[in-house]
Scaffold this motif. Sequence first.
Motif, PDB file in Angstrom:
ATOM      1  N   VAL A 125       0.873  -1.165   0.000  1.00  0.00           N
ATOM      2  CA  VAL A 125       0.000   0.000   0.000  1.00  0.00           C
ATOM      3  C   VAL A 125       0.912   1.217   0.000  1.00  0.00           C
ATOM      4  O   VAL A 125       1.812   1.329   0.836  1.00  0.00           O
ATOM      5  CB  VAL A 125      -0.927   0.006   1.234  1.00  0.00           C
ATOM      6  CG1 VAL A 125      -1.711   1.304   1.314  1.00  0.00           C
ATOM      7  CG2 VAL A 125      -1.863  -1.193   1.175  1.00  0.00           C
TER       8      VAL A 125
ATOM      9  N   THR B 191       1.136   5.684  -1.153  1.00  0.00           N
ATOM     10  CA  THR B 191       0.396   6.902  -1.471  1.00  0.00           C
ATOM     11  C   THR B 191       1.015   7.512  -2.709  1.00  0.00           C
ATOM     12  O   THR B 191       2.237   7.638  -2.815  1.00  0.00           O
ATOM     13  CB  THR B 191       0.449   7.899  -0.298  1.00  0.00           C
ATOM     14  OG1 THR B 191      -0.170   7.274   0.825  1.00  0.00           O
ATOM     15  CG2 THR B 191      -0.310   9.174  -0.629  1.00  0.00           C
TER      16      THR B 191
ATOM     17  N   ASN C  68      -3.792  13.368  -3.534  1.00  0.00           N
ATOM     18  CA  ASN C  68      -3.059  12.183  -3.098  1.00  0.00           C
ATOM     19  C   ASN C  68      -4.057  11.059  -2.905  1.00  0.00           C
ATOM     20  O   ASN C  68      -5.176  11.286  -2.456  1.00  0.00           O
ATOM     21  CB  ASN C  68      -2.318  12.466  -1.791  1.00  0.00           C
ATOM     22  CG  ASN C  68      -1.164  13.411  -2.010  1.00  0.00           C
ATOM     23  OD1 ASN C  68      -0.413  13.275  -2.961  1.00  0.00           O
ATOM     24  ND2 ASN C  68      -1.037  14.386  -1.144  1.00  0.00           N
TER      25      ASN C  68
ATOM     26  N   THR D 269      -4.203   6.852  -1.623  1.00  0.00           N
ATOM     27  CA  THR D 269      -3.548   5.666  -1.092  1.00  0.00           C
ATOM     28  C   THR D 269      -4.093   4.454  -1.841  1.00  0.00           C
ATOM     29  O   THR D 269      -5.308   4.256  -1.911  1.00  0.00           O
ATOM     30  CB  THR D 269      -3.782   5.537   0.424  1.00  0.00           C
ATOM     31  OG1 THR D 269      -3.300   6.731   1.041  1.00  0.00           O
ATOM     32  CG2 THR D 269      -3.040   4.351   0.994  1.00  0.00           C
TER      33      THR D 269
ATOM     34  N   ARG E 239      -3.231   0.183  -3.371  1.00  0.00           N
ATOM     35  CA  ARG E 239      -2.473  -1.071  -3.295  1.00  0.00           C
ATOM     36  C   ARG E 239      -1.997  -1.399  -4.708  1.00  0.00           C
ATOM     37  O   ARG E 239      -2.761  -1.299  -5.663  1.00  0.00           O
ATOM     38  CB  ARG E 239      -3.342  -2.209  -2.765  1.00  0.00           C
ATOM     39  CG  ARG E 239      -2.606  -3.559  -2.723  1.00  0.00           C
ATOM     40  CD  ARG E 239      -3.438  -4.673  -2.121  1.00  0.00           C
ATOM     41  NE  ARG E 239      -3.955  -4.346  -0.811  1.00  0.00           N
ATOM     42  CZ  ARG E 239      -3.267  -4.426   0.333  1.00  0.00           C
ATOM     43  NH1 ARG E 239      -2.018  -4.814   0.315  1.00  0.00           N
ATOM     44  NH2 ARG E 239      -3.833  -4.114   1.479  1.00  0.00           N
TER      45      ARG E 239
ATOM     46  N   SER F  34      -6.994   1.869  -1.535  1.00  0.00           N
ATOM     47  CA  SER F  34      -6.882   1.328  -0.187  1.00  0.00           C
ATOM     48  C   SER F  34      -8.065   1.858   0.618  1.00  0.00           C
ATOM     49  O   SER F  34      -8.585   2.928   0.306  1.00  0.00           O
ATOM     50  CB  SER F  34      -5.558   1.789   0.423  1.00  0.00           C
ATOM     51  OG  SER F  34      -5.475   1.395   1.765  1.00  0.00           O
TER      52      SER F  34
ATOM     53  N   ASP G  81      -8.076   3.423   3.298  1.00  0.00           N
ATOM     54  CA  ASP G  81      -7.700   4.768   3.698  1.00  0.00           C
ATOM     55  C   ASP G  81      -7.265   5.496   2.423  1.00  0.00           C
ATOM     56  O   ASP G  81      -6.088   5.581   2.122  1.00  0.00           O
ATOM     57  CB  ASP G  81      -6.551   4.728   4.720  1.00  0.00           C
ATOM     58  CG  ASP G  81      -6.033   6.097   5.057  1.00  0.00           C
ATOM     59  OD1 ASP G  81      -6.807   7.074   4.939  1.00  0.00           O
ATOM     60  OD2 ASP G  81      -4.857   6.208   5.429  1.00  0.00           O
ATOM     61  N   ARG G  82      -8.236   5.985   1.647  1.00  0.00           N
ATOM     62  CA  ARG G  82      -7.940   6.529   0.312  1.00  0.00           C
ATOM     63  C   ARG G  82      -7.084   7.779   0.330  1.00  0.00           C
ATOM     64  O   ARG G  82      -6.293   7.983  -0.565  1.00  0.00           O
ATOM     65  CB  ARG G  82      -9.245   6.827  -0.428  1.00  0.00           C
ATOM     66  CG  ARG G  82      -9.917   5.566  -0.867  1.00  0.00           C
ATOM     67  CD  ARG G  82     -11.192   5.807  -1.610  1.00  0.00           C
ATOM     68  NE  ARG G  82     -11.181   6.985  -2.456  1.00  0.00           N
ATOM     69  CZ  ARG G  82     -12.231   7.371  -3.174  1.00  0.00           C
ATOM     70  NH1 ARG G  82     -13.328   6.676  -3.139  1.00  0.00           N
ATOM     71  NH2 ARG G  82     -12.177   8.446  -3.909  1.00  0.00           N
TER      72      ARG G  82
ATOM     73  N   GLY H 277      -4.153  10.181   1.741  1.00  0.00           N
ATOM     74  CA  GLY H 277      -2.940  10.000   2.517  1.00  0.00           C
ATOM     75  C   GLY H 277      -2.049  11.207   2.441  1.00  0.00           C
ATOM     76  O   GLY H 277      -2.344  12.177   1.744  1.00  0.00           O
TER      77      GLY H 277
END
Length: 168
Positions: free
Chosen positions: A99, A101, A140, A142, A144, A160, A162-163, A165
Amino acid sequence: MADLDPLRTFEQGQVRRGRVCSVERFGVFVDLDGAEGFVSVAELSRRRFDHPSEIVRIGQEVVGQVLMVDLERAQVILSLKALQDDPLLEVARTRLGMVVTGLVTKVVPFGVFVRVADGVEGLVHVSDFPDRRLPAKGENLTVRISDINLVHRRLRLTPSPDRQGPPP
């Protein structure tokens, strides 16, 4: 009697030094000790750029690999990119499944392109966003690193949970 034509001293695959003598939108001309060399924009760099002047400047010494000798045009066709490390291979070796950013560099109807390393961008398909809302260029994101296809030079990314980051 020896052939004095300087072009005949060049062979495909050789590595040669020269000085940039002209920078044009379509490529760069290089003085190879009297012979003319040409580097097309596609062979300048592995990273994205808008104009060749972002990569080289007039008078700069460059090192390139001879792709071919065009006797008809009296020109040596060079590649600077061929001598540069391939950042996609580095990502494939070290980051598959990670993962990371990255920066959204382009938004298209089918998804977004995200820069995950210098010279490496991948696609997050629109169908991978649960709400189908795409982030804006410059945001930005985040992601994978889900798949790397070295043959087609494609990187598949998925968002991810947690989009958003910190900057890369």
